[in-house]
Write a protein that holds these residues in place. Structure first.
Motif, PDB file in Angstrom:
ATOM      1  N   VAL A   1       0.872  -1.168   0.000  1.00  0.00           N
ATOM      2  CA  VAL A   1       0.000   0.000   0.000  1.00  0.00           C
ATOM      3  C   VAL A   1       0.912   1.222   0.000  1.00  0.00           C
ATOM      4  O   VAL A   1       1.869   1.288   0.776  1.00  0.00           O
ATOM      5  N   LYS A   2       0.629   2.170  -0.896  1.00  0.00           N
ATOM      6  CA  LYS A   2       1.445   3.376  -0.991  1.00  0.00           C
ATOM      7  C   LYS A   2       0.585   4.611  -0.765  1.00  0.00           C
ATOM      8  O   LYS A   2      -0.528   4.700  -1.276  1.00  0.00           O
ATOM      9  N   LEU A   3       1.126   5.542  -0.021  1.00  0.00           N
ATOM     10  CA  LEU A   3       0.577   6.896   0.045  1.00  0.00           C
ATOM     11  C   LEU A   3       1.651   7.780  -0.563  1.00  0.00           C
ATOM     12  O   LEU A   3       2.803   7.774  -0.112  1.00  0.00           O
TER      13      LEU A   3
ATOM     14  N   TYR B   1       7.818  20.060   2.195  1.00  0.00           N
ATOM     15  CA  TYR B   1       8.323  18.688   2.184  1.00  0.00           C
ATOM     16  C   TYR B   1       7.249  17.765   1.632  1.00  0.00           C
ATOM     17  O   TYR B   1       6.061  17.967   1.880  1.00  0.00           O
ATOM     18  N   GLU B   2       7.692  16.755   0.913  1.00  0.00           N
ATOM     19  CA  GLU B   2       6.782  15.742   0.372  1.00  0.00           C
ATOM     20  C   GLU B   2       7.251  14.386   0.870  1.00  0.00           C
ATOM     21  O   GLU B   2       8.454  14.130   0.964  1.00  0.00           O
ATOM     22  N   VAL B   3       6.288  13.531   1.193  1.00  0.00           N
ATOM     23  CA  VAL B   3       6.617  12.211   1.735  1.00  0.00           C
ATOM     24  C   VAL B   3       5.827  11.140   0.998  1.00  0.00           C
ATOM     25  O   VAL B   3       4.630  11.302   0.742  1.00  0.00           O
ATOM     26  N   ASP B   4       6.513  10.036   0.664  1.00  0.00           N
ATOM     27  CA  ASP B   4       5.880   8.828   0.142  1.00  0.00           C
ATOM     28  C   ASP B   4       6.098   7.726   1.158  1.00  0.00           C
ATOM     29  O   ASP B   4       7.201   7.603   1.717  1.00  0.00           O
ATOM     30  N   ALA B   5       5.077   6.924   1.391  1.00  0.00           N
ATOM     31  CA  ALA B   5       5.188   5.766   2.275  1.00  0.00           C
ATOM     32  C   ALA B   5       4.778   4.524   1.494  1.00  0.00           C
ATOM     33  O   ALA B   5       3.679   4.467   0.944  1.00  0.00           O
ATOM     34  N   GLU B   6       5.684   3.555   1.414  1.00  0.00           N
ATOM     35  CA  GLU B   6       5.399   2.263   0.790  1.00  0.00           C
ATOM     36  C   GLU B   6       5.394   1.223   1.908  1.00  0.00           C
ATOM     37  O   GLU B   6       6.423   0.992   2.550  1.00  0.00           O
ATOM     38  N   MET B   7       4.226   0.627   2.137  1.00  0.00           N
ATOM     39  CA  MET B   7       4.060  -0.301   3.251  1.00  0.00           C
ATOM     40  C   MET B   7       3.800  -1.703   2.721  1.00  0.00           C
ATOM     41  O   MET B   7       2.784  -1.935   2.057  1.00  0.00           O
ATOM     42  N   TYR B   8       4.724  -2.605   3.011  1.00  0.00           N
ATOM     43  CA  TYR B   8       4.635  -3.986   2.534  1.00  0.00           C
ATOM     44  C   TYR B   8       4.130  -4.880   3.660  1.00  0.00           C
ATOM     45  O   TYR B   8       4.751  -4.959   4.721  1.00  0.00           O
TER      46      TYR B   8
ATOM     47  N   ARG C   1      -5.453   7.148   7.309  1.00  0.00           N
ATOM     48  CA  ARG C   1      -5.514   8.366   8.128  1.00  0.00           C
ATOM     49  C   ARG C   1      -4.481   8.305   9.252  1.00  0.00           C
ATOM     50  O   ARG C   1      -3.813   9.301   9.543  1.00  0.00           O
ATOM     51  N   THR C   2      -4.337   7.144   9.870  1.00  0.00           N
ATOM     52  CA  THR C   2      -3.350   6.977  10.936  1.00  0.00           C
ATOM     53  C   THR C   2      -1.937   7.163  10.392  1.00  0.00           C
ATOM     54  O   THR C   2      -1.090   7.803  11.024  1.00  0.00           O
ATOM     55  N   VAL C   3      -1.680   6.620   9.221  1.00  0.00           N
ATOM     56  CA  VAL C   3      -0.382   6.774   8.560  1.00  0.00           C
ATOM     57  C   VAL C   3      -0.097   8.257   8.318  1.00  0.00           C
ATOM     58  O   VAL C   3       0.973   8.771   8.663  1.00  0.00           O
ATOM     59  N   TYR C   4      -1.051   8.952   7.743  1.00  0.00           N
ATOM     60  CA  TYR C   4      -0.890  10.377   7.437  1.00  0.00           C
ATOM     61  C   TYR C   4      -0.608  11.178   8.710  1.00  0.00           C
ATOM     62  O   TYR C   4       0.304  12.009   8.750  1.00  0.00           O
ATOM     63  N   GLU C   5      -1.381  10.929   9.747  1.00  0.00           N
ATOM     64  CA  GLU C   5      -1.224  11.676  11.002  1.00  0.00           C
ATOM     65  C   GLU C   5       0.128  11.411  11.645  1.00  0.00           C
ATOM     66  O   GLU C   5       0.733  12.315  12.216  1.00  0.00           O
ATOM     67  N   LYS C   6       0.616  10.185  11.570  1.00  0.00           N
ATOM     68  CA  LYS C   6       1.922   9.848  12.132  1.00  0.00           C
ATOM     69  C   LYS C   6       3.031  10.600  11.386  1.00  0.00           C
ATOM     70  O   LYS C   6       3.930  11.170  12.005  1.00  0.00           O
ATOM     71  N   ILE C   7       2.958  10.621  10.067  1.00  0.00           N
ATOM     72  CA  ILE C   7       3.955  11.347   9.272  1.00  0.00           C
ATOM     73  C   ILE C   7       3.877  12.840   9.555  1.00  0.00           C
ATOM     74  O   ILE C   7       4.896  13.504   9.762  1.00  0.00           O
TER      75      ILE C   7
END
Length: 126
Positions: free
Chosen positions: A10-12, A34-41, A60-66
Protein backbone atom coordinates in the motif's frame (compact mmCIF):
# COMPACT_ATOMS: atom_id res chain seq x y z
CA UNK A 1 -0.57 -18.72 -5.16
CA UNK A 2 1.92 -18.14 -2.36
CA UNK A 3 0.70 -15.91 0.47
CA UNK A 4 3.61 -13.47 0.15
CA UNK A 5 3.57 -9.97 1.61
CA UNK A 6 6.47 -8.91 -0.63
CA UNK A 7 3.94 -8.81 -3.47
CA UNK A 8 1.40 -6.70 -1.56
CA UNK A 9 2.04 -3.04 -0.96
CA UNK A 10 0.00 0.00 0.00
CA UNK A 11 1.45 3.38 -0.99
CA UNK A 12 0.58 6.90 0.05
CA UNK A 13 2.27 9.22 -2.41
CA UNK A 14 3.20 12.88 -2.27
CA UNK A 15 1.81 13.84 1.11
CA UNK A 16 2.78 17.50 1.44
CA UNK A 17 3.68 19.40 4.61
CA UNK A 18 5.26 22.69 5.53
CA UNK A 19 7.96 22.21 8.16
CA UNK A 20 11.14 23.68 9.59
CA UNK A 21 14.10 21.36 9.01
CA UNK A 22 17.59 21.95 7.68
CA UNK A 23 21.23 22.47 8.45
CA UNK A 24 21.03 26.26 8.32
CA UNK A 25 19.42 28.35 11.05
CA UNK A 26 17.36 30.21 8.43
CA UNK A 27 15.73 26.94 7.33
CA UNK A 28 14.49 26.32 10.86
CA UNK A 29 13.05 29.84 10.96
CA UNK A 30 11.56 30.17 7.45
CA UNK A 31 10.62 26.55 6.77
CA UNK A 32 10.08 24.73 3.52
CA UNK A 33 7.76 22.41 1.64
CA UNK A 34 8.32 18.69 2.18
CA UNK A 35 6.78 15.74 0.37
CA UNK A 36 6.62 12.21 1.73
CA UNK A 37 5.88 8.83 0.14
CA UNK A 38 5.19 5.77 2.28
CA UNK A 39 5.40 2.26 0.79
CA UNK A 40 4.06 -0.30 3.25
CA UNK A 41 4.63 -3.99 2.53
CA UNK A 42 2.41 -6.45 4.38
CA UNK A 43 -0.03 -9.20 3.59
CA UNK A 44 -3.42 -7.55 3.16
CA UNK A 45 -5.15 -10.59 1.64
CA UNK A 46 -7.61 -10.99 4.53
CA UNK A 47 -8.49 -7.30 4.48
CA UNK A 48 -9.08 -7.48 0.72
CA UNK A 49 -11.13 -10.68 0.87
CA UNK A 50 -13.28 -9.41 3.74
CA UNK A 51 -13.27 -5.74 2.72
CA UNK A 52 -12.35 -5.06 6.36
CA UNK A 53 -10.33 -2.04 7.50
CA UNK A 54 -9.49 -3.69 10.82
CA UNK A 55 -7.28 -6.18 8.93
CA UNK A 56 -5.16 -3.53 7.26
CA UNK A 57 -3.44 -0.22 8.03
CA UNK A 58 -5.62 2.87 8.25
CA UNK A 59 -4.38 5.56 5.82
CA UNK A 60 -5.51 8.37 8.13
CA UNK A 61 -3.35 6.98 10.94
CA UNK A 62 -0.38 6.77 8.56
CA UNK A 63 -0.89 10.38 7.44
CA UNK A 64 -1.22 11.68 11.00
CA UNK A 65 1.92 9.85 12.13
CA UNK A 66 3.96 11.35 9.27
CA UNK A 67 2.49 14.79 9.88
CA UNK A 68 3.39 14.56 13.56
CA UNK A 69 7.04 13.64 12.89
CA UNK A 70 7.43 16.38 10.28
CA UNK A 71 5.68 19.20 12.14
CA UNK A 72 6.32 18.46 15.82
CA UNK A 73 10.06 17.77 15.69
CA UNK A 74 12.99 19.60 14.10
CA UNK A 75 15.74 17.82 12.21
CA UNK A 76 18.88 18.92 10.43
CA UNK A 77 18.69 16.15 7.80
CA UNK A 78 15.88 14.70 5.69
CA UNK A 79 17.73 11.40 6.15
CA UNK A 80 16.88 11.60 9.86
CA UNK A 81 13.24 12.40 9.04
CA UNK A 82 12.91 9.33 6.77
CA UNK A 83 14.62 7.09 9.33
CA UNK A 84 12.47 8.31 12.23
CA UNK A 85 9.23 7.79 10.33
CA UNK A 86 10.26 4.28 9.21
CA UNK A 87 11.24 3.22 12.73
CA UNK A 88 8.00 4.58 14.21
CA UNK A 89 6.01 2.69 11.57
CA UNK A 90 7.69 -0.61 12.44
CA UNK A 91 7.03 0.03 16.15
CA UNK A 92 3.41 1.10 15.73
CA UNK A 93 2.20 -1.16 12.90
CA UNK A 94 3.08 -4.79 13.75
CA UNK A 95 1.31 -5.87 10.55
CA UNK A 96 4.15 -4.38 8.48
CA UNK A 97 6.90 -6.58 7.12
CA UNK A 98 8.81 -3.76 5.44
CA UNK A 99 8.42 -0.03 4.88
CA UNK A 100 10.10 2.48 2.59
CA UNK A 101 9.80 6.17 3.43
CA UNK A 102 10.86 8.82 0.93
CA UNK A 103 11.20 12.44 2.06
CA UNK A 104 11.66 15.23 -0.47
CA UNK A 105 12.67 18.79 0.33
CA UNK A 106 11.61 21.23 -2.37
CA UNK A 107 14.14 23.83 -3.55
CA UNK A 108 17.00 22.80 -1.25
CA UNK A 109 19.66 25.43 -0.60
CA UNK A 110 22.36 24.03 -2.89
CA UNK A 111 23.51 27.29 -4.47
CA UNK A 112 21.71 26.69 -7.74
CA UNK A 113 18.55 25.35 -9.33
CA UNK A 114 17.38 22.02 -7.90
CA UNK A 115 13.77 20.80 -7.82
CA UNK A 116 14.25 18.71 -4.69
CA UNK A 117 16.54 16.64 -2.53
CA UNK A 118 15.24 13.19 -1.60
CA UNK A 119 16.17 10.66 1.07
CA UNK A 120 14.72 7.15 1.02
CA UNK A 121 14.95 4.70 3.92
CA UNK A 122 13.80 1.07 3.89
CA UNK A 123 13.43 -0.92 7.10
CA UNK A 124 11.95 -4.31 7.89
CA UNK A 125 10.74 -6.17 10.94
CA UNK A 126 13.48 -8.19 12.59
Amino acid sequence: MKNDSSATCVKLVNMTFYAHHGVYKEEHFVGSKYEVDAEMYFNFSQAAQRDDITSTIDYRTVYEKIKSVLTQKKFFLIEAVAYTIAMEFLDDFPLLDRVTIKVRKRNPPVGGVCDYAEAAYTAQQS
